[in-house]
Design an enzyme around this catalytic site. Structure first.
Site, PDB file in Angstrom:
ATOM      1  N   ASP A 147      -3.577  -3.949  -7.324  1.00 13.18           N
ATOM      2  CA  ASP A 147      -3.948  -2.814  -6.466  1.00 13.18           C
ATOM      3  C   ASP A 147      -5.305  -2.269  -6.921  1.00 13.18           C
ATOM      4  O   ASP A 147      -5.840  -2.670  -7.961  1.00 13.18           O
ATOM      5  CB  ASP A 147      -2.871  -1.714  -6.502  1.00 13.18           C
ATOM      6  CG  ASP A 147      -2.750  -1.073  -7.885  1.00 13.18           C
ATOM      7  OD1 ASP A 147      -2.738  -1.812  -8.875  1.00 13.18           O
ATOM      8  OD2 ASP A 147      -2.673   0.172  -7.974  1.00 13.18           O
TER       9      ASP A 147
ATOM     10  N   HIS B  81      -0.340 -11.732  -6.838  1.00 17.18           N
ATOM     11  CA  HIS B  81      -0.391 -10.474  -6.084  1.00 17.18           C
ATOM     12  C   HIS B  81      -1.634  -9.733  -6.573  1.00 17.18           C
ATOM     13  O   HIS B  81      -1.574  -8.879  -7.453  1.00 17.18           O
ATOM     14  CB  HIS B  81       0.889  -9.682  -6.357  1.00 17.18           C
ATOM     15  CG  HIS B  81       1.062  -8.479  -5.482  1.00 17.18           C
ATOM     16  ND1 HIS B  81       1.622  -8.542  -4.229  1.00 17.18           N
ATOM     17  CD2 HIS B  81       0.750  -7.169  -5.668  1.00 17.18           C
ATOM     18  CE1 HIS B  81       1.663  -7.336  -3.690  1.00 17.18           C
ATOM     19  NE2 HIS B  81       1.127  -6.474  -4.552  1.00 17.18           N
TER      20      HIS B  81
ATOM     21  N   ASP C 129       5.625 -17.894  -7.397  1.00 14.22           N
ATOM     22  CA  ASP C 129       4.169 -17.944  -7.190  1.00 14.22           C
ATOM     23  C   ASP C 129       3.860 -17.737  -5.708  1.00 14.22           C
ATOM     24  O   ASP C 129       3.406 -18.644  -5.018  1.00 14.22           O
ATOM     25  CB  ASP C 129       3.607 -19.280  -7.688  1.00 14.22           C
ATOM     26  CG  ASP C 129       2.093 -19.331  -7.494  1.00 14.22           C
ATOM     27  OD1 ASP C 129       1.480 -18.258  -7.308  1.00 14.22           O
ATOM     28  OD2 ASP C 129       1.529 -20.446  -7.515  1.00 14.22           O
TER      29      ASP C 129
HETATM   30  O1  G3I Z   1      14.045  -1.017 -17.468  1.00  9.53           O
HETATM   31  C1  G3I Z   1      14.808  -0.801 -16.271  1.00  9.53           C
HETATM   32  C2  G3I Z   1      16.137  -1.489 -16.376  1.00  9.53           C
HETATM   33  O2  G3I Z   1      16.877  -0.952 -17.446  1.00  9.53           O
HETATM   34  C3  G3I Z   1      16.864  -1.310 -15.043  1.00  9.53           C
HETATM   35  O3  G3I Z   1      18.087  -2.021 -15.069  1.00  9.53           O
HETATM   36  C4  G3I Z   1      16.007  -1.828 -13.912  1.00  9.53           C
HETATM   37  C5  G3I Z   1      16.661  -1.634 -12.559  1.00  9.53           C
HETATM   38  O4  G3I Z   1      15.784  -1.927 -11.501  1.00  9.53           O
HETATM   39  O5  G3I Z   1      14.774  -1.163 -13.923  1.00  9.53           O
HETATM   40  C6  G3I Z   1      14.032  -1.323 -15.096  1.00  9.53           C
HETATM   41  O6  G3I Z   1      12.864  -0.563 -14.979  1.00  9.53           O
HETATM   42  C7  G3I Z   1      11.862  -1.040 -14.152  1.00  9.53           C
HETATM   43  C8  G3I Z   1      10.606  -1.115 -14.990  1.00  9.53           C
HETATM   44  O7  G3I Z   1       9.512  -1.420 -14.213  1.00  9.53           O
HETATM   45  C9  G3I Z   1      10.732  -2.171 -16.083  1.00  9.53           C
HETATM   46  O8  G3I Z   1      11.001  -3.415 -15.549  1.00  9.53           O
HETATM   47  C10 G3I Z   1      11.678  -0.127 -12.973  1.00  9.53           C
HETATM   48  O9  G3I Z   1      12.792  -0.229 -12.127  1.00  9.53           O
HETATM   49  C11 G3I Z   1      10.449  -0.531 -12.223  1.00  9.53           C
HETATM   50  O10 G3I Z   1      10.231   0.374 -11.137  1.00  9.53           O
HETATM   51  C12 G3I Z   1       9.273  -0.523 -13.147  1.00  9.53           C
HETATM   52  O11 G3I Z   1       8.218  -1.059 -12.460  1.00  9.53           O
HETATM   53  C13 G3I Z   1       6.920  -0.667 -12.779  1.00  9.53           C
HETATM   54  C14 G3I Z   1       6.109  -0.715 -11.501  1.00  9.53           C
HETATM   55  O12 G3I Z   1       4.776  -0.420 -11.775  1.00  9.53           O
HETATM   56  C15 G3I Z   1       6.636   0.248 -10.464  1.00  9.53           C
HETATM   57  O13 G3I Z   1       6.415   1.544 -10.838  1.00  9.53           O
HETATM   58  C16 G3I Z   1       6.321  -1.674 -13.749  1.00  9.53           C
HETATM   59  O14 G3I Z   1       6.984  -1.596 -14.990  1.00  9.53           O
HETATM   60  C17 G3I Z   1       4.845  -1.416 -13.920  1.00  9.53           C
HETATM   61  O15 G3I Z   1       4.284  -2.421 -14.730  1.00  9.53           O
HETATM   62  C18 G3I Z   1       4.178  -1.401 -12.579  1.00  9.53           C
HETATM   63  O16 G3I Z   1       2.843  -1.056 -12.764  1.00  9.53           O
HETATM   64  C19 G3I Z   1       2.038  -1.213 -11.630  1.00  9.53           C
HETATM   65  C20 G3I Z   1       1.434   0.116 -11.299  1.00  9.53           C
HETATM   66  O17 G3I Z   1       2.471   0.983 -10.891  1.00  9.53           O
HETATM   67  C21 G3I Z   1       0.381  -0.005 -10.215  1.00  9.53           C
HETATM   68  N1  G3I Z   1      -0.570  -1.017 -10.557  1.00  9.53           N
HETATM   69  C22 G3I Z   1      -0.017  -2.318 -10.825  1.00  9.53           C
HETATM   70  C23 G3I Z   1       0.977  -2.258 -11.952  1.00  9.53           C
HETATM   71  C24 G3I Z   1       1.567  -3.626 -12.266  1.00  9.53           C
HETATM   72  O18 G3I Z   1       2.511  -4.059 -11.351  1.00  9.53           O
HETATM   73  O1  9MR Z   2       1.053  -3.947  -3.884  1.00  6.80           O
HETATM   74  C1  9MR Z   2       1.605  -3.016  -4.793  1.00  6.80           C
HETATM   75  C2  9MR Z   2       1.318  -3.421  -6.200  1.00  6.80           C
HETATM   76  O2  9MR Z   2      -0.056  -3.527  -6.440  1.00  6.80           O
HETATM   77  C3  9MR Z   2       1.997  -2.447  -7.139  1.00  6.80           C
HETATM   78  O3  9MR Z   2       1.867  -2.799  -8.461  1.00  6.80           O
HETATM   79  C4  9MR Z   2       3.478  -2.383  -6.849  1.00  6.80           C
HETATM   80  C5  9MR Z   2       4.101  -1.339  -7.757  1.00  6.80           C
HETATM   81  O4  9MR Z   2       5.281  -0.849  -7.246  1.00  6.80           O
HETATM   82  O5  9MR Z   2       3.681  -2.054  -5.515  1.00  6.80           O
HETATM   83  C6  9MR Z   2       3.078  -2.919  -4.600  1.00  6.80           C
HETATM   84  O6  9MR Z   2       3.272  -2.392  -3.346  1.00  6.80           O
HETATM   85  C7  9MR Z   2       4.536  -2.617  -2.824  1.00  6.80           C
HETATM   86  C8  9MR Z   2       5.324  -1.342  -2.819  1.00  6.80           C
HETATM   87  O7  9MR Z   2       5.599  -0.880  -4.116  1.00  6.80           O
HETATM   88  C9  9MR Z   2       6.621  -1.549  -2.077  1.00  6.80           C
HETATM   89  N1  9MR Z   2       6.371  -2.063  -0.763  1.00  6.80           N
HETATM   90  C10 9MR Z   2       5.642  -3.330  -0.752  1.00  6.80           C
HETATM   91  C11 9MR Z   2       4.315  -3.188  -1.448  1.00  6.80           C
HETATM   92  C12 9MR Z   2       3.566  -4.539  -1.585  1.00  6.80           C
HETATM   93  O8  9MR Z   2       3.499  -5.238  -0.464  1.00  6.80           O
END
Ligand code: G3I
Ligand code: 9MR
Length: 594
Positions: free
Chosen positions: A209, A520, A564
């Site tokens: 993003d 992505h 992928d």
């Molecule tokens: O650790 C829990 C686990 O105990 C549980 O069972 C499970 C259930 O879904 O969730 C786990 O936590 C998840 C966590 O990542 C670790 O895997 C959360 O649901 C999940 O929402 C969380 O996702 C994060 C994601 O953003 C959404 O907020 C990622 O860690 C994080 O790396 C990712 O970061 C994003 C930024 O928001 C935006 N930019 C890109 C970046 C990379 O994807």
């Molecule tokens: O595209 C988004 C990605 O860059 C973020 O790391 C991710 C984190 O949650 O979310 C992606 O966006 C998705 C959104 O969370 C849920 N709807 C679909 C989006 C991607 O197509």
């Protein structure tokens, strides 16, 4: 070639004889050695009995980049009935023979795992592994400077993430693009407590993003600066071909500076640091120059302020020589951010406001952020208040996997103290060193129990960074103790990233025999070039599959929960804080394997 090998082996045998001063050893062991040497020589000259297939088998999981001449050399065979292997060189001569070890079934990949080891083969060259069942691996190298290109690429990827500037063809080649996100007139979201607009250009896009997030920027910058604290020459000038190359400063410092200049715009006058600069929601898969959403300054929180304080305190040390004025400014800004976060009224957990759905980087536990900031400030200033904070507020010495911006923060504090042992209280240094080695031993123990020889067996969002972060911990252990076992552990984890894993992919874009093609990553998706922008670490297997609505996964197993496809933001995105530990680990290995 054969004559050369005979001479080489005789040299070894002489050395062995000279070293073995004990008479018994000479009478008993010498014939054994001579026999071994003779068989190696004969073996070296023979061609394999089985034909070498043209195609590499994906069931043979090697480090697809290769191995250092003097390093451990392991591989995995998944779901094949082989029992032995040969390592064959380019001239189709056998250079090593070995047997496979049965490691049973790995429950998280569902595979029957065999492992092989050819550490004894130390001659540089291009090789393939041939199994007694006829399958052969992809070709791989044994070479010095094994990771030099991959390291450069993994740093160069940050250049490709630069906001507010074009990527010129002379630096980016086919990945040239226009400038996007000027970010010079971003409205304050009410969550900042401010009104009006802020100019906050530059910095790196966070991931796939186009957001810019202080918390993730901080850990990313800091992990890479850790490398330069241990090995100031790890990234020589001019290697990256970025606009600043040739200015007499390390390209890594130059690239990081692009992020730091942005970060500094995110500090409010009272010392507090805004949380992020994004639109209200994620945009489409379009190029930066086509971006069409309003960008806002959002939130102002304890975590962003403390992570900023920590990073800027570290910056003040690492940039002290190349830019003393900048270094001094960084320290002032670090202390003001700490002071802001220290006031009870400012101790707030960041949550996305209702109208905002970009990354939350949620963290409801802030003691580790205080600890990291105090550690950096203590090392940079020597002030008692920071030391006292550390002594009175110990953090558990552990590595909790997932979400490194949340859980690796305490390790960041430990690492900084350990990288600067001569500057800190000796009793603290001693106790942290002990604890670090004990944590590293736990990681090694876990590694022994996992057939793939890695140290994690559950897979969450960004699992590749968990593997790399553990490699980073092991590199620190090696730095502290000089013990080979820690280096071997770091190498095992790195092998995993480059193909010795249950998916068979090399997880660095542009590198390896089985490459990820559809990350992505918005520019890679929108630029109409088949190959993705190179140098990015992908998130990796993620058993929670939060994107399952739009992603088809081929396997039910956790270690294979990777797809992928561009849609897979939960397994196939790129992200700054996944690249940073790769930069640290590859940079560290390049230094110590010289
Ligand atoms: O650790 C829990 C686990 O105990 C549980 O069972 C499970 C259930 O879904 O969730 C786990 O936590 C998840 C966590 O990542 C670790 O895997 C959360 O649901 C999940 O929402 C969380 O996702 C994060 C994601 O953003 C959404 O907020 C990622 O860690 C994080 O790396 C990712 O970061 C994003 C930024 O928001 C935006 N930019 C890109 C970046 C990379 O994807
Ligand atoms: O595209 C988004 C990605 O860059 C973020 O790391 C991710 C984190 O949650 O979310 C992606 O966006 C998705 C959104 O969370 C849920 N709807 C679909 C989006 C991607 O197509």
């Amino acid at each position: 070639m054969c004559i050369h090998l005979v001479l080489l082996n005789l040299k070894v045998s002489n050395k062995t004889t000279i070293l073995a001063s004990n008479k018994n050893y000479n009478t008993i062991m010498k014939p054994v050695y001579l026999f071994t040497i003779l068989s190696i020589v004969l073996l070296s000259c023979s061609a394999p009995e089985l034909p070498l297939p043209e195609e590499g088998s994906e069931q043979i999981r090697i480090n697809q980049l290769g191995y250092y001449p003097q390093s451990l050399k392991e591989f995995v065979v998944a779901d094949l009935e082989a029992t032995s292997f040969q390592v064959v060189d380019k001239q189709q001569k056998i250079r090593h023979k070995g047997v496979l070890t049965d490691r049973g079934t790995w429950e998280v990949s569902g595979e029957k795992v065999l492992t092989g080891d050819f550490t004894r083969l130390t001659k540089s060259g291009t090789y393939r592994i041939l199994l007694n069942t006829g399958e052969a691996s992809f070709p791989f190298e044994i070479e010095d400077k094994l990771y030099s290109e991959a390291l450069n690429a993994s740093i160069k990827s940050f250049y490709y993430q630069r906001a507010s500037m074009a990527i010129e063809e002379s630096y980016g080649g086919i990945y040239k693009r226009g400038s996007g996100h000027p970010d010079d007139n971003c409205a304050y979201h009410p969550s900042t407590g401010n009104k009006g607009f802020l100019s906050s250009p530059g910095g790196w896009y966070d991931a796939g993003d186009y957001g810019k997030y202080i918390v993730n920027a901080s850990i990313t910058v800091s992990q890479m600066l850790n490398l330069l604290e241990l090995h100031p020459d790890a990234m020589a000038h001019d290697k990256l071909n970025i606009p600043e190359s040739g200015n007499g400063i390390s390209d890594l410092l130059d690239e990081i500076r692009y992020e730091l200049d942005w970060m500094m715009t995110m500090q409010d006058e009272d010392g507090g640091v805004y949380f992020k600069l994004t639109a209200e929601k994620f945009g489409g898969f379009i190029m930066p120059e086509e971006y069409d959403l309003d960008r806002l300054i959002i939130g102002k929180a304890t975590a962003s302020s403390l992570d900023y304080a920590a990073t800027m305190a570290q910056v003040s040390r690492v940039y002290a020589e190349v830019d003393p004025a900048f270094s001094a400014a960084a320290l002032v800004t670090a202390e003001s951010a700490w002071a802001w976060a220290w006031a009870a009224v400012n101790q707030v957990v960041y949550r996305n406001p209702e109208d905002v759905s970009t990354g939350e980087y949620g963290d409801d536990q802030l003691s580790d952020e205080y600890y990291w900031a105090a550690a950096e400030l203590y090392v940079s200033t020597g002030k008692k208040i920071y030391l006292n904070y550390l002594l009175e507020n110990e953090e558990p010495y552990e590595h909790q996997i997932t979400n490194s911006w949340k859980f690796f923060i305490r390790n960041m504090g430990f690492h900084t103290l350990l990288a600067n042992r001569e500057k800190i209280d000796p009793a603290l240094a001693e106790s942290l060193t002990k604890k670090h080695l004990s944590l590293s031993d736990e990681i090694l123990q876990k590694m022994e129990s996992i057939p793939y020889g890695i140290s994690i067996d559950h897979f969450e969002w960004g699992s590749n960074s968990d593997v790399l972060n553990q490699a980073m911990i092991l590199c620190f252990a090696h730095h502290l103790s000089g013990e080979q076992k820690y280096l071997d552990g770091a190498i095992r984890n790195t092998d995993y990233i480059f193909g010795k894993n249950a998916t068979g992919y090399s997880f660095l874009t542009g590198y390896g025999s089985k490459q990820v093609m559809s990350p992505h990553h918005r520019p890679s998706g929108a630029d109409e070039i088949i190959e993705p922008v190179p140098g990015f670490i992908l998130g990796g297997p993620n058993d929670h599959r939060q994107d399952r609505q739009q992603t088809k996964y081929d396997s039910e197993f956790a270690a294979k929960a990777f797809a992928d496809v561009e849609a897979s933001f939960a397994s196939n995105e790129v992200c700054l804080n996944w690249n940073a530990p790769a930069v640290f680990v590859l940079g560290y290995l390049e230094q110590v394997m010289k």
